[in-house]
Enzyme design. Structure first.
Site, PDB file in Angstrom:
ATOM      1  N   ARG A  47       0.817  -1.224   0.000  1.00 29.62           N
ATOM      2  CA  ARG A  47       0.000   0.000   0.000  1.00 29.62           C
ATOM      3  C   ARG A  47       0.842   1.261   0.000  1.00 29.62           C
ATOM      4  O   ARG A  47       0.459   2.267  -0.578  1.00 29.62           O
ATOM      5  CB  ARG A  47      -0.888   0.024   1.239  1.00 29.62           C
ATOM      6  CG  ARG A  47      -1.929  -1.067   1.233  1.00 29.62           C
ATOM      7  CD  ARG A  47      -2.976  -0.783   2.294  1.00 29.62           C
ATOM      8  NE  ARG A  47      -3.891  -1.912   2.400  1.00 29.62           N
ATOM      9  CZ  ARG A  47      -3.813  -2.837   3.337  1.00 29.62           C
ATOM     10  NH1 ARG A  47      -2.872  -2.773   4.250  1.00 29.62           N
ATOM     11  NH2 ARG A  47      -4.674  -3.837   3.361  1.00 29.62           N
ATOM     12  N   LYS A 161       0.711 -19.183   5.849  1.00 29.88           N
ATOM     13  CA  LYS A 161      -0.283 -19.484   6.861  1.00 29.88           C
ATOM     14  C   LYS A 161      -0.731 -18.190   7.556  1.00 29.88           C
ATOM     15  O   LYS A 161      -0.013 -17.212   7.447  1.00 29.88           O
ATOM     16  CB  LYS A 161       0.282 -20.471   7.875  1.00 29.88           C
ATOM     17  CG  LYS A 161       1.441 -19.896   8.707  1.00 29.88           C
ATOM     18  CD  LYS A 161       1.759 -20.808   9.842  1.00 29.88           C
ATOM     19  CE  LYS A 161       1.359 -20.231  11.148  1.00 29.88           C
ATOM     20  NZ  LYS A 161       2.312 -19.304  11.750  1.00 29.88           N
ATOM     21  N   LYS A 195      12.922 -26.789   6.169  1.00 28.67           N
ATOM     22  CA  LYS A 195      14.138 -26.900   6.994  1.00 28.67           C
ATOM     23  C   LYS A 195      14.829 -28.219   6.657  1.00 28.67           C
ATOM     24  O   LYS A 195      14.188 -29.270   6.626  1.00 28.67           O
ATOM     25  CB  LYS A 195      13.777 -26.858   8.487  1.00 28.67           C
ATOM     26  CG  LYS A 195      13.272 -25.493   8.958  1.00 28.67           C
ATOM     27  CD  LYS A 195      12.973 -25.504  10.449  1.00 28.67           C
ATOM     28  CE  LYS A 195      12.236 -24.252  10.889  1.00 28.67           C
ATOM     29  NZ  LYS A 195      13.065 -23.147  11.292  1.00 28.67           N
ATOM     30  N   ASP A 248      -1.096 -21.108  16.043  1.00 22.25           N
ATOM     31  CA  ASP A 248       0.117 -20.543  15.440  1.00 22.25           C
ATOM     32  C   ASP A 248       1.171 -21.626  15.170  1.00 22.25           C
ATOM     33  O   ASP A 248       1.901 -21.535  14.183  1.00 22.25           O
ATOM     34  CB  ASP A 248       0.690 -19.479  16.392  1.00 22.25           C
ATOM     35  CG  ASP A 248       1.856 -18.723  15.792  1.00 22.25           C
ATOM     36  OD1 ASP A 248       1.711 -18.236  14.658  1.00 22.25           O
ATOM     37  OD2 ASP A 248       2.917 -18.614  16.448  1.00 22.25           O
ATOM     38  N   HIS A 253       3.085 -26.377  11.947  1.00 22.16           N
ATOM     39  CA  HIS A 253       4.447 -26.912  12.066  1.00 22.16           C
ATOM     40  C   HIS A 253       4.511 -28.222  12.874  1.00 22.16           C
ATOM     41  O   HIS A 253       5.163 -29.181  12.479  1.00 22.16           O
ATOM     42  CB  HIS A 253       5.370 -25.893  12.742  1.00 22.16           C
ATOM     43  CG  HIS A 253       5.288 -24.523  12.132  1.00 22.16           C
ATOM     44  ND1 HIS A 253       5.146 -24.317  10.792  1.00 22.16           N
ATOM     45  CD2 HIS A 253       5.340 -23.280  12.690  1.00 22.16           C
ATOM     46  CE1 HIS A 253       5.112 -23.005  10.549  1.00 22.16           C
ATOM     47  NE2 HIS A 253       5.224 -22.370  11.689  1.00 22.16           N
ATOM     48  N   LYS A 353       6.084 -19.851  23.813  1.00 27.04           N
ATOM     49  CA  LYS A 353       6.932 -18.662  23.610  1.00 27.04           C
ATOM     50  C   LYS A 353       7.508 -18.260  24.954  1.00 27.04           C
ATOM     51  O   LYS A 353       7.018 -18.673  26.005  1.00 27.04           O
ATOM     52  CB  LYS A 353       6.078 -17.514  23.072  1.00 27.04           C
ATOM     53  CG  LYS A 353       5.612 -17.775  21.647  1.00 27.04           C
ATOM     54  CD  LYS A 353       5.690 -16.528  20.806  1.00 27.04           C
ATOM     55  CE  LYS A 353       5.209 -16.787  19.401  1.00 27.04           C
ATOM     56  NZ  LYS A 353       6.283 -17.077  18.465  1.00 27.04           N
TER      57      LYS A 353
HETATM   58  C1  BG6 Z   1       5.812 -18.950  12.618  1.00 25.71           C
HETATM   59  C2  BG6 Z   1       4.995 -18.482  13.791  1.00 25.71           C
HETATM   60  O1  BG6 Z   1       5.018 -19.701  11.746  1.00 25.71           O
HETATM   61  O2  BG6 Z   1       6.890 -19.757  13.083  1.00 25.71           O
HETATM   62  C3  BG6 Z   1       5.859 -17.712  14.773  1.00 25.71           C
HETATM   63  O3  BG6 Z   1       3.935 -17.656  13.346  1.00 25.71           O
HETATM   64  C4  BG6 Z   1       7.049 -18.547  15.176  1.00 25.71           C
HETATM   65  O4  BG6 Z   1       5.123 -17.319  15.914  1.00 25.71           O
HETATM   66  C5  BG6 Z   1       7.790 -19.081  13.943  1.00 25.71           C
HETATM   67  O5  BG6 Z   1       7.921 -17.722  15.945  1.00 25.71           O
HETATM   68  C6  BG6 Z   1       8.871 -20.071  14.353  1.00 25.71           C
HETATM   69  O6  BG6 Z   1       9.664 -20.378  13.248  1.00 25.71           O
HETATM   70  P1  BG6 Z   1      11.209 -20.767  13.417  1.00 25.71           P
HETATM   71  O7  BG6 Z   1      11.649 -21.096  12.037  1.00 25.71           O
HETATM   72  O8  BG6 Z   1      11.884 -19.572  14.016  1.00 25.71           O
HETATM   73  O9  BG6 Z   1      11.236 -21.942  14.354  1.00 25.71           O
END
Ligand code: BG6
Length: 509
Positions: A47, A161, A195, A248, A253, A353
């Site tokens: 934007r 995502k 990864k 999240d 993941h 976290k």
């Molecule tokens: C993201 C999440 O998908 O993955 C984040 O939204 C998270 O909250 C991140 O911190 C972690 O990724 P990585 O590669 O740092 O383990």
């Protein structure tokens, strides 16, 4: 080997953090390594009003800070890269912006000598999820999408995502995406699959014969998957507060990690062969029922603490977080895979976290030997004949990527005393090269048209079915059971207790 075709990559959300920290550095690295065809161009769309020149300066700054092979400011390769980048100011719901974008893309094709019906396009949606459907609809309306059967050019769309916020919204999002695009054009990204060490889970399991015979309920006592983060919400308070750890991290993941660890061997490494197995695995996990949620999940939220000497405020005081929020910043779950291979083996998932350190690891604990023959040492003392620590295989995804197998060894001396020792393999020591970043691999795969490491819609839905069970269970609690934990610790004490007691119970059976 460079097999990629010249492509124009359009990044929607070009002013965002993901673009600056991950996408641009990944593209730069691919160019440096000669993995992208000459004539590949990058267009940022956002934007904010900006010229091509201003965008190029921002790109150079981002690369000096975040590139894997860090360039010096003003370096020739940096200038060359930034000169292949363009910027289009626009709004996501304005068709004029998309017509302007089309004109720019055609102009770039012309400069590259690419005929007007030959331009390949990779659209990357690095935007908030609220605009995913709108952007795709605009791309469709303004003639950006090639026919999926056109052999002369292709259009692909990478979608970040979250894919919805529950099963219903994920299905609705998919319906709107597939009203414009063909499934072959949709690349749902989960960066964990890019990864190296996550891909190595498949290599380890299916490229070697020694562990596979043990990879089942007869030999494995339980599996523990940890994704611990030392970071907090990093300026994303309002997104995170609406999401929480379950949406999240677990929906995507962690369930992907679980699927790779537990799925059956695919018949080939073809995209659908691998994805079919992941879907079968996820579908074999019974969703947690309303009345089971307290026995199978623990949720936590961090309170003030210290990480690496830095004071961390309460989660509730983060910008964008509601002061009465009950959003979980930590979750521990117990799941079962109801199939022939895994029936009765608990899978514990734990993520949070503001924890003590960053660590992603899969631990597979094997059953004890049937007889206790040897003495062993605890804290330096011979404690006589007792159960040894069981064998444990740890697949370390990050950091210090590697594999560790703990086994009982005889302590030198006249007595038959055993002590657990580790056999270790460390990626960095063996290969001596830094692994490519996840986004490098995934963007290249999208350009090459390889969907193996991207998520199919039925995977998304199977994962939401599981997560929905937990969300519904939590929503049904009159008073939310949320355990506070101090930032800089390993999460709520209740989670350790829950997992340790549960393992004891399952061993006693
Ligand atoms: C993201 C999440 O998908 O993955 C984040 O939204 C998270 O909250 C991140 O911190 C972690 O990724 P990585 O590669 O740092 O383990």
């Amino acid at each position: 080997m460079n097999k990629s075709k010249p492509t124009t990559i359009v990044i929607f959300g070009a002013s965002g953090d993901l673009t600056r920290r991950k996408l641009i550095p990944a593209l730069y690295q691919l160019v440096l390594e000669g993995l992208l065809a000459k004539g590949t161009r990058i267009v940022g769309f956002a934007r904010r009003e900006k010229s091509h020149e201003q965008f190029r300066v921002e790109i150079e700054e981002a690369l000096v800070e975040f590139a894997r092979s860090k360039p010096n400011a003003g370096a020739a390769e940096l200038k060359l890269f930034s000169s292949s980048c363009y910027y289009q100011t626009g709004s996501y719901d304005n068709s004029k912006s998309f017509h302007d974008l089309k004109e720019l893309l055609e102009k770039i094709d012309e400069e590259q000598g690419i005929p007007s019906d030959r331009g390949n396009r990779l659209f990357y949606l690095a935007t908030p999820p609220t605009v995913f459907s709108g952007v795709i609809a605009m791309l469709g309306q303004t003639g950006h999408i090639a026919d999926p059967n056109d052999e002369k050019r292709w259009t692909r769309v990478i979608i970040e995502k979250p894919f919805g916020r529950d099963l219903e919204t994920a299905c609705a999002l998919n319906k709107s995406i597939l009203s414009i695009l063909d499934e072959r054009q949709v690349y749902r990204i989960d960066h964990y699959l890019g990864k190296e060490t996550v891909q190595n889970i498949m290599a380890f399991r299916f490229g070697n014969s020694i562990f596979e015979p043990l990879w089942n309920r007869r030999y494995v006592s339980h599996v523990h998957i940890t994704v611990a983060e030392a970071v907090c919400v990093e300026g994303r308070g309002s997104y995170y507060d609406n999401s929480g750890a379950l949406r999240d991290m677990v929906q995507n993941h962690m369930l992907q990690l679980l699927a790779l660890v537990a799925m059956e061997p695919p018949a080939s490494f073809a995209p659908n062969a691998v994805r079919d197995e992941k879907v079968k695995l996820l579908s074999a996990i019974p969703p947690i029922k309303l009345n089971e949620v307290n026995e199978c999940s623990i949720r936590g939220q961090y309170a003030a603490g210290t990480i690496d000497g830095k004071l961390i405020p309460d989660y509730l005081r983060e910008n964008g977080v509601h002061p009465d929020s009950v959003t979980e910043t930590f979750v521990a779950l117990k799941l079962h895979v109801d199939n022939w291979r895994w029936a009765g083996v608990p899978f514990y998932l734990r993520t949070g976290k503001a924890l003590e350190e960053r660590l992603t690891e899969v631990n597979i604990e094997f059953r004890q030997p049937p007889l206790t023959l040897f003495s062993h040492i605890k804290n330096g003392d011979d404690i006589g004949r007792s159960r040894m620590k069981p064998n444990m295989l740890s697949l370390r995804v990050q950091p210090n990527e590697g594999i560790r197998l703990s086994i009982g060894m005889k302590v030198p001396g006249p007595k038959m005393i055993l002590e657990p020792e580790d056999l270790e393999f460390c990626y960095a020591d063996v290969f001596g090269v830094e692994s490519p970043g996840a986004y490098e691999r995934l963007i290249l795969d999208a350009i090459l048209g390889d969907t193996t490491l991207f998520i199919r819609q039925d995977e998304v839905e199977a994962a939401w079915r599981l997560v929905n069970g937990v969300l519904d269970g939590w929503a049904s609690e009159e008073v939310p059971h949320i355990h506070l934990y101090r930032a800089g610790t390993w999460g709520p004490y209740a989670a350790d207790e829950f997992i340790t007691n549960d393992i004891k119970k399952s061993k006693a059976l």
